[in-house]
Design a protein around this motif. Structure first.
Motif, PDB file in Angstrom:
ATOM      1  N   PRO A   7      37.904  57.312  43.461  1.00 27.20           N
ATOM      2  CA  PRO A   7      36.989  56.180  43.618  1.00 27.20           C
ATOM      3  C   PRO A   7      35.853  56.523  44.583  1.00 27.20           C
ATOM      4  O   PRO A   7      36.020  57.317  45.507  1.00 27.20           O
ATOM      5  N   ASP A   8      34.705  55.906  44.356  1.00 31.36           N
ATOM      6  CA  ASP A   8      33.568  56.094  45.252  1.00 31.36           C
ATOM      7  C   ASP A   8      33.720  55.266  46.523  1.00 31.36           C
ATOM      8  O   ASP A   8      33.255  55.666  47.587  1.00 31.36           O
ATOM      9  N   PHE A   9      34.352  54.104  46.402  1.00 31.39           N
ATOM     10  CA  PHE A   9      34.612  53.230  47.544  1.00 31.39           C
ATOM     11  C   PHE A   9      36.001  52.629  47.393  1.00 31.39           C
ATOM     12  O   PHE A   9      36.419  52.313  46.282  1.00 31.39           O
ATOM     13  N   VAL A  10      36.681  52.461  48.536  1.00 35.44           N
ATOM     14  CA  VAL A  10      38.009  51.858  48.544  1.00 35.44           C
ATOM     15  C   VAL A  10      38.086  50.884  49.710  1.00 35.44           C
ATOM     16  O   VAL A  10      37.645  51.202  50.815  1.00 35.44           O
ATOM     17  N   TRP A  11      38.652  49.708  49.457  1.00 36.07           N
ATOM     18  CA  TRP A  11      38.962  48.778  50.531  1.00 36.07           C
ATOM     19  C   TRP A  11      40.455  48.505  50.473  1.00 36.07           C
ATOM     20  O   TRP A  11      40.965  47.945  49.505  1.00 36.07           O
ATOM     21  N   ASP A  12      41.163  48.948  51.527  1.00 33.21           N
ATOM     22  CA  ASP A  12      42.605  48.781  51.607  1.00 33.21           C
ATOM     23  C   ASP A  12      42.955  48.680  53.091  1.00 33.21           C
ATOM     24  O   ASP A  12      43.020  49.698  53.794  1.00 33.21           O
ATOM     25  N   THR A  13      43.163  47.470  53.588  1.00 36.47           N
ATOM     26  CA  THR A  13      43.402  47.282  55.019  1.00 36.47           C
ATOM     27  C   THR A  13      44.682  47.969  55.479  1.00 36.47           C
ATOM     28  O   THR A  13      44.754  48.436  56.619  1.00 36.47           O
ATOM     29  N   LEU A 102      34.212  39.317  43.402  1.00 34.19           N
ATOM     30  CA  LEU A 102      35.646  39.237  43.689  1.00 34.19           C
ATOM     31  C   LEU A 102      36.083  37.823  44.076  1.00 34.19           C
ATOM     32  O   LEU A 102      35.288  37.052  44.615  1.00 34.19           O
ATOM     33  N   PRO A 103      37.349  37.485  43.828  1.00 31.55           N
ATOM     34  CA  PRO A 103      37.842  36.170  44.239  1.00 31.55           C
ATOM     35  C   PRO A 103      37.870  36.059  45.763  1.00 31.55           C
ATOM     36  O   PRO A 103      37.988  37.071  46.468  1.00 31.55           O
ATOM     37  N   ASN A 104      37.766  34.839  46.248  1.00 29.43           N
ATOM     38  CA  ASN A 104      37.727  34.588  47.685  1.00 29.43           C
ATOM     39  C   ASN A 104      39.152  34.563  48.236  1.00 29.43           C
ATOM     40  O   ASN A 104      39.718  33.512  48.531  1.00 29.43           O
ATOM     41  N   THR A 105      39.736  35.749  48.325  1.00 24.64           N
ATOM     42  CA  THR A 105      41.091  35.925  48.842  1.00 24.64           C
ATOM     43  C   THR A 105      41.194  37.340  49.387  1.00 24.64           C
ATOM     44  O   THR A 105      40.267  38.131  49.255  1.00 24.64           O
ATOM     45  N   ASP A 106      42.305  37.667  49.988  1.00 23.21           N
ATOM     46  CA  ASP A 106      42.523  39.002  50.528  1.00 23.21           C
ATOM     47  C   ASP A 106      42.678  39.979  49.366  1.00 23.21           C
ATOM     48  O   ASP A 106      43.645  39.892  48.608  1.00 23.21           O
ATOM     49  N   CYS A 107      41.719  40.869  49.204  1.00 28.67           N
ATOM     50  CA  CYS A 107      41.707  41.817  48.089  1.00 28.67           C
ATOM     51  C   CYS A 107      41.796  43.256  48.576  1.00 28.67           C
ATOM     52  O   CYS A 107      41.361  43.586  49.677  1.00 28.67           O
ATOM     53  N   ARG A 108      42.360  44.094  47.735  1.00 31.13           N
ATOM     54  CA  ARG A 108      42.248  45.551  47.841  1.00 31.13           C
ATOM     55  C   ARG A 108      41.507  45.969  46.593  1.00 31.13           C
ATOM     56  O   ARG A 108      41.789  45.454  45.509  1.00 31.13           O
ATOM     57  N   PHE A 109      40.570  46.891  46.722  1.00 33.65           N
ATOM     58  CA  PHE A 109      39.840  47.292  45.524  1.00 33.65           C
ATOM     59  C   PHE A 109      39.384  48.731  45.603  1.00 33.65           C
ATOM     60  O   PHE A 109      39.316  49.328  46.675  1.00 33.65           O
ATOM     61  N   ARG A 110      39.092  49.248  44.411  1.00 32.97           N
ATOM     62  CA  ARG A 110      38.529  50.593  44.239  1.00 32.97           C
ATOM     63  C   ARG A 110      37.279  50.435  43.387  1.00 32.97           C
ATOM     64  O   ARG A 110      37.301  49.725  42.379  1.00 32.97           O
ATOM     65  N   ILE A 111      36.216  51.122  43.781  1.00 37.58           N
ATOM     66  CA  ILE A 111      34.963  51.049  43.039  1.00 37.58           C
ATOM     67  C   ILE A 111      34.624  52.438  42.514  1.00 37.58           C
ATOM     68  O   ILE A 111      34.625  53.412  43.272  1.00 37.58           O
ATOM     69  N   TYR A 112      34.328  52.496  41.219  1.00 39.23           N
ATOM     70  CA  TYR A 112      33.973  53.737  40.537  1.00 39.23           C
ATOM     71  C   TYR A 112      32.565  53.596  39.963  1.00 39.23           C
ATOM     72  O   TYR A 112      32.276  52.615  39.282  1.00 39.23           O
ATOM     73  N   PHE A 113      31.715  54.587  40.194  1.00 40.18           N
ATOM     74  CA  PHE A 113      30.363  54.600  39.636  1.00 40.18           C
ATOM     75  C   PHE A 113      30.288  55.610  38.503  1.00 40.18           C
ATOM     76  O   PHE A 113      30.791  56.732  38.626  1.00 40.18           O
ATOM     77  N   HIS A 114      29.673  55.194  37.394  1.00 39.40           N
ATOM     78  CA  HIS A 114      29.369  56.068  36.253  1.00 39.40           C
ATOM     79  C   HIS A 114      27.923  55.805  35.893  1.00 39.40           C
ATOM     80  O   HIS A 114      27.627  54.827  35.192  1.00 39.40           O
ATOM     81  N   ASP A 115      27.023  56.631  36.397  1.00 38.99           N
ATOM     82  CA  ASP A 115      25.594  56.408  36.224  1.00 38.99           C
ATOM     83  C   ASP A 115      25.250  55.006  36.721  1.00 38.99           C
ATOM     84  O   ASP A 115      25.459  54.711  37.877  1.00 38.99           O
ATOM     85  N   GLN A 121      38.330  48.035  40.265  1.00 38.19           N
ATOM     86  CA  GLN A 121      39.734  47.707  40.045  1.00 38.19           C
ATOM     87  C   GLN A 121      40.181  46.900  41.252  1.00 38.19           C
ATOM     88  O   GLN A 121      40.088  47.382  42.390  1.00 38.19           O
ATOM     89  N   ASN A 122      40.653  45.672  41.022  1.00 38.07           N
ATOM     90  CA  ASN A 122      40.968  44.770  42.116  1.00 38.07           C
ATOM     91  C   ASN A 122      42.445  44.387  42.115  1.00 38.07           C
ATOM     92  O   ASN A 122      43.056  44.220  41.061  1.00 38.07           O
ATOM     93  N   PHE A 123      42.997  44.264  43.313  1.00 33.47           N
ATOM     94  CA  PHE A 123      44.383  43.849  43.514  1.00 33.47           C
ATOM     95  C   PHE A 123      44.367  42.666  44.486  1.00 33.47           C
ATOM     96  O   PHE A 123      43.639  42.688  45.474  1.00 33.47           O
ATOM     97  N   HIS A 124      45.157  41.652  44.226  1.00 32.73           N
ATOM     98  CA  HIS A 124      45.346  40.544  45.162  1.00 32.73           C
ATOM     99  C   HIS A 124      46.631  39.825  44.779  1.00 32.73           C
ATOM    100  O   HIS A 124      47.321  40.240  43.837  1.00 32.73           O
ATOM    101  N   HIS A 125      46.959  38.751  45.496  1.00 35.33           N
ATOM    102  CA  HIS A 125      48.255  38.098  45.293  1.00 35.33           C
ATOM    103  C   HIS A 125      48.463  37.580  43.868  1.00 35.33           C
ATOM    104  O   HIS A 125      49.596  37.499  43.411  1.00 35.33           O
ATOM    105  N   ASP A 126      47.407  37.232  43.155  1.00 33.02           N
ATOM    106  CA  ASP A 126      47.546  36.778  41.769  1.00 33.02           C
ATOM    107  C   ASP A 126      47.357  37.901  40.760  1.00 33.02           C
ATOM    108  O   ASP A 126      47.436  37.669  39.552  1.00 33.02           O
ATOM    109  N   SER A 127      47.086  39.088  41.234  1.00 31.10           N
ATOM    110  CA  SER A 127      46.908  40.233  40.341  1.00 31.10           C
ATOM    111  C   SER A 127      47.379  41.512  41.059  1.00 31.10           C
ATOM    112  O   SER A 127      46.580  42.370  41.413  1.00 31.10           O
TER     113      SER A 127
END
Length: 148
Positions: A7-13, A102-115, A121-127
């Protein structure tokens, strides 16, 4: 989407905390892992600074791709009901971009750039199972596609 790509960016506390706690123990600032985690989770500036660094760097990438800041996003498998949807929005910085998507909740996500195409790709309590995906394009591309 190929999740084997880095991933180009990751948010995972959790990962931020683990990395910082490991550093505190290795540098001798904390004697135990438990003390290091206590210190990390007591330091809200750490997470705020990490968030600002991520959104600033993301904003720079977004500006290079789409200077006018008009975006089109589609989501697949949103939340526990696995809904699909789309929207157009305007964002001229990384923070607003993520808030619009993104939903207004505590999320973990990965961001991929293709041009000029962005996949999130998002993860949270409902997903929690890695199947919530967003595809983001500059809005002008979708307007051109619809006119054709």
């Amino acid at each position: 989407m190929n999740t084997e790509q880095t991933p180009d960016f990751v948010w995972d506390t959790h990962e931020i905390a683990r990395t910082q706690a490991r550093w505190l123990v290795e540098s001798g600032e904390c004697q135990t892992e438990e003390a290091a985690y206590d210190r990390v989770y007591g330091d809200q500036d750490l997470f705020q600074q990490e968030w600002e660094d991520l959104t600033d760097a993301l904003g720079e990438r977004l500006e290079a791709i789409n200077p006018d800041g008009h975006w089109y996003v589609e989501v697949h498998n949103f939340g526990w009901r696995n809904q699909h949807g789309y929207k157009e929005f305007t964002a001229d910085d990384g923070r607003t971009f993520l808030q619009e998507i993104l939903p207004n909740t505590d999320c973990r996500f990965r961001i991929y750039f293709h041009d000029k195409e962005i996949h999130i790709q998002n993860f949270h309590h409902d997903s929690p199972t890695c199947n919530e995906w967003y595809t983001v394009l500059p809005a002008r591309h979708t307007e051109l596609d619809q006119a054709a």
